[in-house]
Design a protein around this motif. Structure first.
Motif: not given
Length: 194
Positions: A19, A21-22, A24-27, A182, A184
């Motif tokens: 997964q 991070y692009e 600052g957001e987790q894909m 997803k 986290d």
């Protein structure tokens, strides 16, 4: 009622995902590839207590984990892990060089005990490539070589490097459902009752 796993004999590792991070957001997770093997070793920080010049006590704390993975890795994953890019290139051309930057990612997989039919979910929440891009091609080989990548797993915001869960012990089915897409801290953290 959940089952308590008392013994676990890891036989197979499969179903790996990343997964990225692009911006600052987790894909959402994507398949990593077909795993051959995975090894992990923790780097420890030593705290030493001395009295009158003599060591009298020692404590160790995990700082990070070094992971070595042998796999047939998907091309799109290799490109993101090592920063192989097509920016500024004609369609279909990719480049790797001094300005290449790999992307941080979450790595997850299933570890299977086929004797007891038990699945353990594992997750490393903050990984980066620890080495540069390497490859092996052998003319006349009997087998396609696995690609070996070395990763470093760092602590997440809650200072955790590694998470695991036995599927049979989970009370919340969404944990297993979202583990590879997803993962986290909020997925696995106990939420206080109000």
């Amino acid at each position: 009622m959940p089952t308590v796993v008392e013994q676990f004999a890891p036989v197979r590792i499969t179903n790996a995902s990343v997964q990225f991070y692009e911006g600052g957001e987790q894909m959402t997770g994507e398949k990593f590839g077909s795993l051959g093997s995975m090894e992990g070793e923790t780097t420890l920080k030593e705290l030493i207590k001395k009295e009158e010049g003599q060591e009298v006590a020692k404590r160790t704390k995990p700082e990070k984990m070094d992971l070595t993975i042998s796999s047939h890795i998907r091309t799109s994953v290799i490109r993101k892990v090592f920063g192989i890019s097509s920016a500024g290139m004609k369609p279909g051309v990719y480049k790797y060089g001094q300005d290449s930057k790999g992307v941080e990612f979450v790595f997850t997989a299933d570890v299977i005990d086929e004797f007891e039919d038990v699945t353990k979910l594992i997750a490393f929440p903050k990984c980066v490539s620890a080495t540069g891009f390497t490859f092996t091609v052998e003319n006349g080989g009997d087998e396609v070589a696995l690609m070996e990548v070395q990763l470093t797993a760092y602590p997440d915001l809650m200072r955790e490097i590694y998470y695991e869960a036995y599927v049979g012990e989970l009370e919340d089915p969404t944990v297993a459902d979202k583990w590879h897409t997803k993962f986290d801290r909020s997925l696995v953290e106990l939420t206080p009752e109000v």
